[in-house]
Write a protein that holds these residues in place. Structure first.
Motif, PDB file in Angstrom:
ATOM      1  N   PRO A   4      45.328  44.097  33.742  1.00 56.78           N
ATOM      2  CA  PRO A   4      44.258  43.517  32.928  1.00 56.78           C
ATOM      3  C   PRO A   4      42.970  44.303  33.135  1.00 56.78           C
ATOM      4  O   PRO A   4      42.803  45.000  34.143  1.00 56.78           O
ATOM      5  CB  PRO A   4      44.131  42.086  33.447  1.00 56.78           C
ATOM      6  N   THR A   5      42.063  44.209  32.182  1.00 57.22           N
ATOM      7  CA  THR A   5      40.786  44.914  32.253  1.00 57.22           C
ATOM      8  C   THR A   5      39.667  43.931  32.559  1.00 57.22           C
ATOM      9  O   THR A   5      39.605  42.852  31.976  1.00 57.22           O
ATOM     10  CB  THR A   5      40.495  45.630  30.923  1.00 57.22           C
ATOM     11  N   VAL A   6      38.790  44.329  33.482  1.00 58.73           N
ATOM     12  CA  VAL A   6      37.626  43.521  33.839  1.00 58.73           C
ATOM     13  C   VAL A   6      36.387  44.397  33.691  1.00 58.73           C
ATOM     14  O   VAL A   6      36.316  45.481  34.266  1.00 58.73           O
ATOM     15  CB  VAL A   6      37.726  42.991  35.287  1.00 58.73           C
ATOM     16  N   TYR A   7      35.430  43.907  32.912  1.00 55.86           N
ATOM     17  CA  TYR A   7      34.160  44.595  32.723  1.00 55.86           C
ATOM     18  C   TYR A   7      33.114  43.929  33.603  1.00 55.86           C
ATOM     19  O   TYR A   7      33.094  42.703  33.735  1.00 55.86           O
ATOM     20  CB  TYR A   7      33.713  44.499  31.263  1.00 55.86           C
ATOM     21  N   PHE A   8      32.230  44.747  34.191  1.00 56.46           N
ATOM     22  CA  PHE A   8      31.144  44.193  34.997  1.00 56.46           C
ATOM     23  C   PHE A   8      29.992  45.184  35.029  1.00 56.46           C
ATOM     24  O   PHE A   8      30.125  46.320  34.599  1.00 56.46           O
ATOM     25  CB  PHE A   8      31.634  43.857  36.405  1.00 56.46           C
ATOM     26  N   ASN A  16      27.851  41.071  41.654  1.00 55.98           N
ATOM     27  CA  ASN A  16      27.974  40.302  42.883  1.00 55.98           C
ATOM     28  C   ASN A  16      29.461  40.142  43.180  1.00 55.98           C
ATOM     29  O   ASN A  16      30.239  39.795  42.288  1.00 55.98           O
ATOM     30  CB  ASN A  16      27.297  38.936  42.685  1.00 55.98           C
ATOM     31  N   ILE A  17      29.869  40.402  44.400  1.00 53.18           N
ATOM     32  CA  ILE A  17      31.294  40.426  44.722  1.00 53.18           C
ATOM     33  C   ILE A  17      31.982  39.116  44.389  1.00 53.18           C
ATOM     34  O   ILE A  17      33.116  39.100  43.924  1.00 53.18           O
ATOM     35  CB  ILE A  17      31.546  40.856  46.190  1.00 53.18           C
ATOM     36  N   TYR A  18      31.297  37.991  44.573  1.00 51.93           N
ATOM     37  CA  TYR A  18      31.911  36.703  44.280  1.00 51.93           C
ATOM     38  C   TYR A  18      32.063  36.496  42.769  1.00 51.93           C
ATOM     39  O   TYR A  18      33.084  35.987  42.304  1.00 51.93           O
ATOM     40  CB  TYR A  18      31.125  35.566  44.920  1.00 51.93           C
ATOM     41  N   ALA A  19      31.053  36.899  42.010  1.00 50.81           N
ATOM     42  CA  ALA A  19      31.140  36.818  40.549  1.00 50.81           C
ATOM     43  C   ALA A  19      32.244  37.742  40.043  1.00 50.81           C
ATOM     44  O   ALA A  19      33.033  37.372  39.165  1.00 50.81           O
ATOM     45  CB  ALA A  19      29.801  37.178  39.914  1.00 50.81           C
ATOM     46  N   LEU A  20      32.304  38.919  40.602  1.00 48.51           N
ATOM     47  CA  LEU A  20      33.324  39.883  40.197  1.00 48.51           C
ATOM     48  C   LEU A  20      34.724  39.361  40.512  1.00 48.51           C
ATOM     49  O   LEU A  20      35.633  39.431  39.691  1.00 48.51           O
ATOM     50  CB  LEU A  20      33.080  41.225  40.885  1.00 48.51           C
ATOM     51  N   LEU A  21      34.887  38.800  41.695  1.00 49.61           N
ATOM     52  CA  LEU A  21      36.192  38.268  42.065  1.00 49.61           C
ATOM     53  C   LEU A  21      36.589  37.085  41.188  1.00 49.61           C
ATOM     54  O   LEU A  21      37.774  36.878  40.919  1.00 49.61           O
ATOM     55  CB  LEU A  21      36.217  37.883  43.545  1.00 49.61           C
ATOM     56  N   GLY A  22      35.622  36.323  40.713  1.00 55.20           N
ATOM     57  CA  GLY A  22      35.917  35.252  39.771  1.00 55.20           C
ATOM     58  C   GLY A  22      36.511  35.800  38.493  1.00 55.20           C
ATOM     59  O   GLY A  22      37.496  35.271  37.964  1.00 55.20           O
ATOM     60  N   ARG A  23      35.938  36.870  38.000  1.00 59.19           N
ATOM     61  CA  ARG A  23      36.461  37.514  36.788  1.00 59.19           C
ATOM     62  C   ARG A  23      37.847  38.106  37.035  1.00 59.19           C
ATOM     63  O   ARG A  23      38.737  38.023  36.195  1.00 59.19           O
ATOM     64  CB  ARG A  23      35.520  38.618  36.323  1.00 59.19           C
ATOM     65  N   VAL A  24      37.998  38.705  38.200  1.00 61.70           N
ATOM     66  CA  VAL A  24      39.288  39.306  38.555  1.00 61.70           C
ATOM     67  C   VAL A  24      40.366  38.226  38.653  1.00 61.70           C
ATOM     68  O   VAL A  24      41.472  38.389  38.146  1.00 61.70           O
ATOM     69  CB  VAL A  24      39.178  40.106  39.871  1.00 61.70           C
ATOM     70  N   SER A  25      40.028  37.100  39.264  1.00 61.49           N
ATOM     71  CA  SER A  25      40.974  35.996  39.396  1.00 61.49           C
ATOM     72  C   SER A  25      41.448  35.517  38.032  1.00 61.49           C
ATOM     73  O   SER A  25      42.649  35.315  37.813  1.00 61.49           O
ATOM     74  CB  SER A  25      40.317  34.842  40.160  1.00 61.49           C
ATOM     75  N   GLN A  26      40.529  35.359  37.107  1.00 60.09           N
ATOM     76  CA  GLN A  26      40.892  34.916  35.758  1.00 60.09           C
ATOM     77  C   GLN A  26      41.755  35.961  35.056  1.00 60.09           C
ATOM     78  O   GLN A  26      42.712  35.616  34.368  1.00 60.09           O
ATOM     79  CB  GLN A  26      39.641  34.637  34.940  1.00 60.09           C
ATOM     80  N   ALA A  27      41.408  37.210  35.234  1.00 57.33           N
ATOM     81  CA  ALA A  27      42.145  38.281  34.553  1.00 57.33           C
ATOM     82  C   ALA A  27      43.553  38.440  35.119  1.00 57.33           C
ATOM     83  O   ALA A  27      44.500  38.681  34.371  1.00 57.33           O
ATOM     84  CB  ALA A  27      41.382  39.597  34.666  1.00 57.33           C
ATOM     85  N   MET A  28      43.684  38.301  36.427  1.00 54.55           N
ATOM     86  CA  MET A  28      44.991  38.485  37.058  1.00 54.55           C
ATOM     87  C   MET A  28      45.944  37.356  36.706  1.00 54.55           C
ATOM     88  O   MET A  28      47.139  37.580  36.555  1.00 54.55           O
ATOM     89  CB  MET A  28      44.849  38.586  38.577  1.00 54.55           C
TER      90      MET A  28
END
Length: 66
Positions: A4-8, A16-28
Motif C-alpha cells: 500500500p502507499t502512504v503519503y506524508f 510525527n511518528i505516531y501520526a505516520l504510524l496511524g496512516r501506516v496501520s490503516q494502509a496495511m
C-alpha cells in the motif's frame, strides 16, 4: 501483492511518528503485521523507523526528505 502507499509530509503534522504510524496501520490493514512493525520501530531512531516502514508500505514524503 503490491505494497500500500502512504503519503506524508516529514516536516508537517503527518511526519510525527505516531501520526505516520496511524496512516501506516490503516494502509496495511493487517493488525499482526502492524504490531510486529510497531515493536521494531520503538527500538530505533526516526530515520530507522522510516526505513522499517518502507519495507511494509510505499512511503512518499511530499517534503522530499525521505
Amino acid at each position: 501483492m503490491a505494497k500500500p502507499t502512504v503519503y506524508f509530509e516529514s516536516r508537517g503534522e503527518s511526519g510525527n511518528i505516531y501520526a505516520l504510524l496511524g496512516r501506516v496501520s490503516q494502509a496495511m490493514n493487517d493488525e499482526k503485521a502492524f504490531n510486529e512493525l510497531w515493536e521494531k520501530v520503538q527500538q530505533g531512531t526516526y530515520p530507522q523507523a522510516i526505513e522499517l516502514i518502507k519495507q511494509r508500505v510505499t512511503l512518499i514524503d511530499a517534503d522530499g526528505l525521505y
